[in-house]
Design an enzyme around this catalytic site. Structure first.
Site, PDB file in Angstrom:
ATOM      1  N   ASP A  32       0.980  -1.086  -0.098  1.00 48.52           N
ATOM      2  CA  ASP A  32      -0.081  -0.103   0.129  1.00 48.52           C
ATOM      3  C   ASP A  32       0.875   1.297   0.126  1.00 48.52           C
ATOM      4  OD1 ASP A  32      -3.278   0.598   1.006  1.00 48.52           O
ATOM      5  OD2 ASP A  32      -1.802   2.222   1.057  1.00 48.52           O
ATOM      6  N   HIS A 101     -10.343  -5.157  -3.320  1.00 45.98           N
ATOM      7  CA  HIS A 101      -8.858  -5.462  -2.739  1.00 45.98           C
ATOM      8  C   HIS A 101      -8.917  -5.669  -1.281  1.00 45.98           C
ATOM      9  CE1 HIS A 101      -9.822  -1.208  -2.625  1.00 45.98           C
ATOM     10  NE2 HIS A 101      -9.106  -1.198  -1.294  1.00 45.98           N
TER      11      HIS A 101
HETATM   12  P1  5GP Z   1      -9.821   1.429   0.051  1.00 48.15           P
HETATM   13  O1  5GP Z   1     -10.138   2.647   1.142  1.00 48.15           O
HETATM   14  O2  5GP Z   1     -10.333   1.680  -1.213  1.00 48.15           O
HETATM   15  O3  5GP Z   1     -10.098   0.259   0.969  1.00 48.15           O
HETATM   16  O4  5GP Z   1      -8.480   1.300   0.193  1.00 48.15           O
HETATM   17  C1  5GP Z   1      -7.601   1.938  -0.913  1.00 48.15           C
HETATM   18  C2  5GP Z   1      -5.964   1.824  -0.745  1.00 48.15           C
HETATM   19  O5  5GP Z   1      -5.270   1.857  -1.822  1.00 48.15           O
HETATM   20  C3  5GP Z   1      -5.490   2.733   0.534  1.00 48.15           C
HETATM   21  O6  5GP Z   1      -4.991   2.157   1.491  1.00 48.15           O
HETATM   22  C4  5GP Z   1      -4.589   3.725  -0.386  1.00 48.15           C
HETATM   23  O7  5GP Z   1      -3.537   4.065   0.236  1.00 48.15           O
HETATM   24  C5  5GP Z   1      -4.112   2.587  -1.559  1.00 48.15           C
HETATM   25  N1  5GP Z   1      -3.598   3.153  -2.966  1.00 48.15           N
HETATM   26  C6  5GP Z   1      -4.131   4.024  -3.585  1.00 48.15           C
HETATM   27  N2  5GP Z   1      -3.705   4.496  -4.592  1.00 48.15           N
HETATM   28  C7  5GP Z   1      -2.587   3.560  -4.673  1.00 48.15           C
HETATM   29  C8  5GP Z   1      -1.571   3.616  -5.724  1.00 48.15           C
HETATM   30  O8  5GP Z   1      -1.601   4.251  -6.889  1.00 48.15           O
HETATM   31  N3  5GP Z   1      -0.587   2.404  -5.399  1.00 48.15           N
HETATM   32  C9  5GP Z   1      -0.619   1.821  -4.296  1.00 48.15           C
HETATM   33  N4  5GP Z   1       0.310   1.075  -4.102  1.00 48.15           N
HETATM   34  N5  5GP Z   1      -1.634   1.843  -3.290  1.00 48.15           N
HETATM   35  C10 5GP Z   1      -2.546   2.679  -3.548  1.00 48.15           C
END
Ligand code: 5GP
Length: 138
Positions: A32, A101
């Protein structure tokens, strides 16, 4: 799904960089970019759907298998005492990236991340009625 694909689809296609730690035909896992803890890893089915209920049994089975493999690798590398697996569906749940995810979040005593939610008060009758509604839902 956007025409260009989600940001995770773009990582899968190697259009944008990521620190990939695992990959097979159906699943990719990478660190992440904004970790809650050292080793915070995302396990992502390559098939892009926003929510887990749309993913389908084959890809869900593949991601479940990979989750166990990647969690074991994270524990071995980080030496964490435990970990949370978190999976958000829909903006109201905190989902920011509309591509299924699973977060693997390493945990340590006193890390301040917390783990207790505030449960609702319910009656046995209301639980029984609710279970019936869920059983009968399509
Ligand atoms: P959600 O809130 O959708 O469950 O989590 C999305 C996660 O994706 C977040 O923890 C955020 O830091 C991660 N994330 C968002 N964009 C990117 C990216 O471009 N690369 C990586 N490695 N992580 C990302």
């Amino acid at each position: 799904m956007s025409a260009a694909g989600s940001i995770f689809t773009r990582i899968i296609r190697r259009e944008i960089p990521a620190h990939v730690v695992y990959e097979d035909d159906a699943v990719i896992a990478f660190l992440d970019i904004n970790p809650l803890a050292e080793g915070h890893t995302l396990v992502v089915p390559k098939r892009e759907t926003e929510r887990i209920d749309a993913l389908g049994a084959v890809d869900l089975a593949a991601v479940g298998r990979a989750l166990g493999v990647v969690a074991g690798k994270v524990v071995a590398a980080i030496g964490c005492e435990g970990y949370n697996i978190l999976q958000n569906n829909g903006p109201v749940s905190g989902q920011e990236v509309p591509h299924v995810h699973f977060h693997i979040i390493p945990r340590a005593a006193g890390d301040g991340l917390g783990y207790r939610w505030n449960p609702q008060k319910v009656t046995p009758e209301s639980l029984a009625a609710l279970a019936n509604r869920i059983r009968q839902a399509d």
